[in-house]
Design a protein around this motif. Sequence first.
Motif, mmCIF file in Angstrom:
data_model
loop_
_atom_site.group_PDB
_atom_site.id
_atom_site.type_symbol
_atom_site.label_atom_id
_atom_site.label_comp_id
_atom_site.label_asym_id
_atom_site.label_seq_id
_atom_site.Cartn_x
_atom_site.Cartn_y
_atom_site.Cartn_z
ATOM 1 N N UNK A 1 0.860 -1.185 0.000
ATOM 2 C CA UNK A 1 0.000 0.000 0.000
ATOM 3 C C UNK A 1 0.891 1.229 0.000
ATOM 4 N N UNK A 2 0.400 2.300 -0.605
ATOM 5 C CA UNK A 2 1.143 3.558 -0.608
ATOM 6 C C UNK A 2 0.230 4.725 -0.232
ATOM 7 N N UNK A 3 0.858 5.796 0.239
ATOM 8 C CA UNK A 3 0.155 7.057 0.444
ATOM 9 C C UNK A 3 -1.015 6.981 1.398
ATOM 10 N N UNK A 4 -2.131 7.572 0.959
ATOM 11 C CA UNK A 4 -3.322 7.632 1.793
ATOM 12 C C UNK A 4 -3.837 6.272 2.199
ATOM 13 N N UNK A 5 -3.589 5.261 1.373
ATOM 14 C CA UNK A 5 -4.071 3.915 1.721
ATOM 15 C C UNK A 5 -3.378 3.385 2.974
ATOM 16 N N UNK A 6 -2.112 3.754 3.163
ATOM 17 C CA UNK A 6 -1.411 3.267 4.354
ATOM 18 C C UNK A 6 -2.046 3.834 5.619
ATOM 19 N N UNK A 7 -2.461 5.080 5.564
ATOM 20 C CA UNK A 7 -3.100 5.703 6.730
ATOM 21 C C UNK A 7 -4.448 5.053 6.996
ATOM 22 N N UNK A 8 -5.240 4.851 5.941
ATOM 23 C CA UNK A 8 -6.559 4.241 6.102
ATOM 24 C C UNK A 8 -6.448 2.829 6.661
ATOM 25 N N UNK A 9 -5.484 2.049 6.132
ATOM 26 C CA UNK A 9 -5.329 0.685 6.620
ATOM 27 C C UNK A 9 -4.784 0.661 8.038
ATOM 28 N N UNK A 10 -3.870 1.570 8.338
ATOM 29 C CA UNK A 10 -3.343 1.640 9.700
ATOM 30 C C UNK A 10 -4.455 1.977 10.690
ATOM 31 N N UNK A 11 -5.338 2.905 10.312
ATOM 32 C CA UNK A 11 -6.460 3.257 11.170
ATOM 33 C C UNK A 11 -7.386 2.061 11.352
ATOM 34 N N UNK A 12 -7.686 1.365 10.259
ATOM 35 C CA UNK A 12 -8.554 0.192 10.331
ATOM 36 C C UNK A 12 -7.940 -0.896 11.204
ATOM 37 N N UNK A 13 -6.646 -1.162 10.999
ATOM 38 C CA UNK A 13 -5.973 -2.186 11.802
ATOM 39 C C UNK A 13 -5.942 -1.783 13.273
ATOM 40 N N UNK A 14 -5.695 -0.504 13.536
ATOM 41 C CA UNK A 14 -5.649 -0.021 14.924
ATOM 42 C C UNK A 14 -6.992 -0.241 15.616
ATOM 43 N N UNK A 15 -8.070 0.070 14.915
ATOM 44 C CA UNK A 15 -9.392 -0.074 15.527
ATOM 45 C C UNK A 15 -9.707 -1.540 15.827
ATOM 46 N N UNK A 16 -9.279 -2.429 14.933
ATOM 47 C CA UNK A 16 -9.481 -3.859 15.178
ATOM 48 C C UNK A 16 -8.689 -4.299 16.407
ATOM 49 N N UNK A 17 -7.416 -3.906 16.453
ATOM 50 C CA UNK A 17 -6.563 -4.288 17.581
ATOM 51 C C UNK A 17 -7.056 -3.665 18.888
ATOM 52 N N UNK A 18 -7.488 -2.410 18.816
ATOM 53 C CA UNK A 18 -7.993 -1.744 20.015
ATOM 54 C C UNK A 18 -9.239 -2.455 20.528
ATOM 55 N N UNK A 19 -10.098 -2.877 19.590
ATOM 56 C CA UNK A 19 -11.303 -3.601 19.996
ATOM 57 C C UNK A 19 -10.979 -4.935 20.641
ATOM 58 N N UNK A 20 -10.019 -5.670 20.072
ATOM 59 C CA UNK A 20 -9.610 -6.950 20.655
ATOM 60 C C UNK A 20 -9.012 -6.740 22.047
ATOM 61 N N UNK A 21 -8.193 -5.689 22.176
ATOM 62 C CA UNK A 21 -7.569 -5.414 23.468
ATOM 63 C C UNK A 21 -8.611 -5.017 24.507
ATOM 64 N N UNK A 22 -9.555 -4.154 24.112
ATOM 65 C CA UNK A 22 -10.588 -3.705 25.047
ATOM 66 C C UNK A 22 -11.446 -4.868 25.532
ATOM 67 N N UNK A 23 -11.738 -5.804 24.626
ATOM 68 C CA UNK A 23 -12.561 -6.955 24.995
ATOM 69 C C UNK A 23 -11.864 -7.833 26.026
ATOM 70 N N UNK A 24 -10.537 -7.729 26.094
ATOM 71 C CA UNK A 24 -9.760 -8.545 27.032
ATOM 72 C C UNK A 24 -9.204 -7.710 28.184
ATOM 73 N N UNK A 25 -9.593 -6.429 28.239
ATOM 74 C CA UNK A 25 -9.101 -5.509 29.280
ATOM 75 C C UNK A 25 -7.580 -5.532 29.335
ATOM 76 N N UNK A 26 -6.981 -5.457 28.143
ATOM 77 C CA UNK A 26 -5.526 -5.546 28.040
ATOM 78 C C UNK A 26 -4.994 -4.447 27.146
ATOM 79 N N UNK A 27 -3.692 -4.246 27.200
ATOM 80 C CA UNK A 27 -3.031 -3.321 26.284
ATOM 81 C C UNK A 27 -2.781 -4.040 24.967
#
Length: 389
Positions: free
Chosen positions: A221-247
Motif C-alpha cells: 500500500x502507498x500514500x493515503x491507503x497506508x493511513x486508512x489501513x493503519x487506522x482500520x488495523x488499529x481499531x481492530x486491535x484496540x477492539x480486541x484489546x478492550x474486549x480482554x481488558x488488556x493493552x
Amino acid sequence: MPTERLYYRDATLLTFSAQVTARDDGGRRIYLDRTAFYPTSGGQPFDTGLLGGIRVEDVVDEEDRIAHLLAAPLESPQVEGQVDAGRRRDHMEQHTGQHLLSAVVEDLFRAPTASVHFGPESSSIDLSIASLTADQARQAERRANDLIRENRPVVVSFEDAATVQGLRKPTGRTGEIRVITIEGVDRSACGGTHVSATGQIGALLVRKVERAKGMVRMEFLCGGRTVERARSDYEVLAGLAAARSAAMGELPALLEKERSEFKSLQSARRELEERVAGYRAAELYANTKPRADGVRWLHEQVAEGGAEALRALAQAVTGMEKAVLVGNSVQPAALVIASSADSGVDAGQLLKKGIADVGGRGGGSPRVAQGSAPDQAALAGLVARLLAD
C-alpha cells in the motif's frame, strides 16, 4: 483523429477543455481531441470524474484514440473535463510506489518484477524469485521509505527507444517512448501517472508476501491507503484489546494463550462427545431387536448438523457386536451408515448404491460412509427402505 494525452506531460492537470471529435452509442461513447482522463493501461485503472457535467464511468485506450464512456449522452461539441482528484492522486501514489518498490527489491535481492496489479484496496508485484523472507520484505520496505523521505525527484522524459539507456526493464516499443526516472533509483518506460517527487508517495507498507504461480507476490500500500489501513488495523486491535481488558502490546501473548486453551477445550469436547455417543449407541443397541441373522439395525435422526453431527455415534457403532447404524440429518439432508466388522455389511457399498437411487452422492469405507440427498423426502424414503430390509 488521435487524442492528445494531457496526462503524459502533467499528471497534476485535473481540468481541461476539449472538442468532441466523434461520438457513438447514442452519445455515451465520446472521443475528444485532447484529454486528461487516464485510460486503463499498464495495470493502472482508469480515471473517473465529469465530462460536460456527466459522470465518466470508464476510459478506454483504443491505440490512437481514447474513448470516454459516460453515464448519459453528451450532445455538446465542446466540453469541460474534471478528473476526480482523489482517485488520480491515489493512482499516482500507488504507481510511483510500485516503481520504487520494484527497483528496490531488484537492487537488494536480484528479484525482477514480472507483473504488476493495481487493485482498489491494495496493489501487488509478482517477483521472479524462488522465495523472499519476512526479514527481506521488511528490509525492502525500510529502504523504500528511506527513499521516500529523501524526496527524490521523479522526472518524465520522452526518449528514442533505440538509444535509451539505463532502463530497469527493456522495452519492446520503437520510436519515442515515455520514461519515468526516479533520481538515482530507477528508470522505466511507462505511460502511467506519477508524482513529481518520492516524498509525495507519503509512505509504503508491505502487507503480505506469498508464493504465487511459481513466483513471490508482494502486496503493498502507498500514500493515503497506508493511513486508512493503519487506522482500520488499529481499531481492530484496540477492539480486541478492550474486549480482554488488556493493552494492545499484550495481545500476542493473550491470543496464544487463548489458542492453546481453545485446543484443549476442543480435545475435551471431542472426548465428551465420544463418551456421550457411546452411551447413546448402547441405548439404541439395547432398544433394537436383532434380525434373523443377529444383526441389530440402529436408527438415529438429528434435526441439523449433517453427517458431522453423527460422526461420533457412527464410530461408536463400528466397535459394537453385529450392529449397523443408519443415521440421517434433516437439515441438511445427509445420510451416515456405519457397521461393525462382524455385521457382514459394507457401509460404503450400501450407502453408495442407496444414495445414488435417490439422486444423491456419497461414499466411504466398509465401516463408515456418508452422503447427501437432494431433498429430505427422498432421504426419508431411503432410510425407511434400509431399516425395513
